[in-house]
Design an enzyme around this catalytic site. Structure first.
Site, PDB file in Angstrom:
ATOM      1  N   SER A  67       0.834  -1.218   0.000  1.00  0.00           N
ATOM      2  CA  SER A  67       0.000   0.000   0.000  1.00  0.00           C
ATOM      3  C   SER A  67       0.860   1.255   0.000  1.00  0.00           C
ATOM      4  O   SER A  67       0.564   2.225  -0.706  1.00  0.00           O
ATOM      5  CB  SER A  67      -0.933   0.012   1.217  1.00  0.00           C
ATOM      6  OG  SER A  67      -1.852  -1.064   1.143  1.00  0.00           O
ATOM      7  N   GLY A 295      -6.280  -5.362  -3.218  1.00  0.00           N
ATOM      8  CA  GLY A 295      -6.782  -4.655  -2.038  1.00  0.00           C
ATOM      9  C   GLY A 295      -5.755  -3.682  -1.484  1.00  0.00           C
ATOM     10  O   GLY A 295      -6.085  -2.554  -1.095  1.00  0.00           O
ATOM     11  N   ASP A 296      -4.490  -4.109  -1.480  1.00  0.00           N
ATOM     12  CA  ASP A 296      -3.405  -3.233  -1.002  1.00  0.00           C
ATOM     13  C   ASP A 296      -3.284  -2.008  -1.906  1.00  0.00           C
ATOM     14  O   ASP A 296      -3.081  -0.888  -1.440  1.00  0.00           O
ATOM     15  CB  ASP A 296      -2.052  -3.971  -1.015  1.00  0.00           C
ATOM     16  CG  ASP A 296      -2.062  -5.227  -0.158  1.00  0.00           C
ATOM     17  OD1 ASP A 296      -2.902  -5.323   0.759  1.00  0.00           O
ATOM     18  OD2 ASP A 296      -1.228  -6.122  -0.407  1.00  0.00           O
ATOM     19  N   ALA A 297      -3.405  -2.244  -3.216  1.00  0.00           N
ATOM     20  CA  ALA A 297      -3.277  -1.150  -4.186  1.00  0.00           C
ATOM     21  C   ALA A 297      -4.444  -0.170  -4.032  1.00  0.00           C
ATOM     22  O   ALA A 297      -4.259   1.052  -4.122  1.00  0.00           O
ATOM     23  CB  ALA A 297      -3.245  -1.700  -5.612  1.00  0.00           C
ATOM     24  N   GLY A 300      -3.556   1.974  -1.199  1.00  0.00           N
ATOM     25  CA  GLY A 300      -2.474   2.883  -1.580  1.00  0.00           C
ATOM     26  C   GLY A 300      -2.977   4.060  -2.409  1.00  0.00           C
ATOM     27  O   GLY A 300      -2.604   5.216  -2.168  1.00  0.00           O
TER      28      GLY A 300
END
Length: 341
Positions: A67, A295-297, A300
């Site tokens: 992220s 999901g992390d992106a 971020g």
């Protein structure tokens, strides 16, 4: 413009060992798609086997680090983001440092002499992923490292903090320290539900951190698990998002906002007793490479606009843009420059 060090992430830095595998491989190691688990003894041989049998890629990973790297990429302001976590003194650790510096993130790793850098097997089947994390050195993070002046300096400089729920398994004390600092100094503290097993087996430390959370991120599976664990008897994602947003807070300066992604379905945002839904960018199946890091992106991208004090609409739009870029590539990687307007 985002100032230097405005956003600080803390988590488990892991080197992703990513490969497209045969469904039999998942069965052999008793792992399911769209899930994230910690490696048990039965999983230990899978890392070697993946490297021998499949075409593997090594990518700097770990949920929070992903992220932060994406936020840094979206911001394009060198050193706008910082990151803290534990690695080993080994070649994987060196690889991680090189990757992060190239990405423009200011990393302050705790380096453990005795334990190898953590790894995460990313098993991809039909574009969907399953994650098996072997934390190793990431599990050795100590609050003493956080309290060192050069590291606590990053905390004092930052105005926004993001920690994935996975770090609750490693150093809940560090999370408390940062949460308390954020509440006392009117800063923004954010966490992610991260995985069903965190909501189930780390409920106590998650509940201790919740009062400090100004933003809670998660996906629909995690939200439903959270609801089940707390006996809410509802599977309705909107209702769950609202209930989480209304959980008591340590500081009343900021209202809590819950942001739940649902794959290709709209993103649910609960704030002020109301839920708004935002459509995602739909991608034709043939363009999907893998969902690892989606999901992390999203987080971020969201953070990249939040630290610039943009509206929730803009934050979600940036999150959807970043996730859309990532799922068209292998692992949590991105082109040189974002094309977000």
């Amino acid at each position: 413009m985002a100032s230097e060090g405005i956003l600080l992430g803390m988590g488990n830095p892991l080197l992703d060992i990513s490969a497209v595998v045969h469904p039999d491989f998942l069965q052999k190691y008793d792992i399911t798609l769209n899930n994230a688990i910690l490696a048990e003894d039965k999983h230990k041989p899978m890392y070697e086997e993946m490297a021998e049998k499949y075409n593997v890629e090594y990518i700097a990973g770990g949920a929070t680090q992903n992220s932060i790297r994406v936020a840094q990429w979206m911001l394009q302001v060198p050193g706008a983001t910082s990151y803290i976590g534990a690695i080993g003194k080994d070649k994987f650790g060196e690889e991680m440092k090189k990757n992060s510096k190239l990405a423009g993130v200011n990393v302050h790793y705790y380096e453990d002499e005795a334990t190898p850098t953590g790894t995460c097997a990313v098993c991809v089947v039909g574009g969907e992923r399953s994650l098996v994390a072997n934390l190793s050195a990431a599990n050795c993070y100590k609050t003493e490292h956080l309290k060192k002046p050069e590291n606590w300096g990053l905390v004092e400089k930052a105005k926004y903090f993001y920690i994935a729920g996975f770090f609750l398994t490693v150093s809940p004390e560090s999370i408390q320290l940062i949460g308390q600092h954020a509440a006392a100094n009117n800063k923004i503290f954010m966490m992610n539900l991260s995985a069903p097993f965190i909501c189930e087996f780390f409920r106590d430390v998650q509940e201790q951190a919740l009062p400090y959370m100004d933003y809670v991120f998660g996906n629909e599976t995690e939200a439903r698990t959270f609801s089940k664990v707390h006996g809410w008897e509802t599977d309705d994602v909107e209702e769950i998002a609202l209930k989480i947003s209304q959980w008591p807070k340590a500081s009343s300066t900021h209202k809590r906002i819950t942001v739940i992604t649902q794959g290709k379905d709209p993103v649910c945002v609960a704030e002020d007793g109301k839920v708004k839904k935002f459509p995602v960018i739909l991608l034709p199946k043939e363009k999907l490479v893998d969902t690892n890091g989606a999901g992390d992106a999203f987080v971020g991208g969201f953070l990249s606009q939040l630290v610039q004090e943009k509206s929730i609409e803009e934050c979600v739009r940036a999150g959807c843009y970043a996730a859309n870029v990532i799922i068209q590539r292998s692992g949590c990687t991105f082109p040189e420059k974002p094309d977000f307007h």
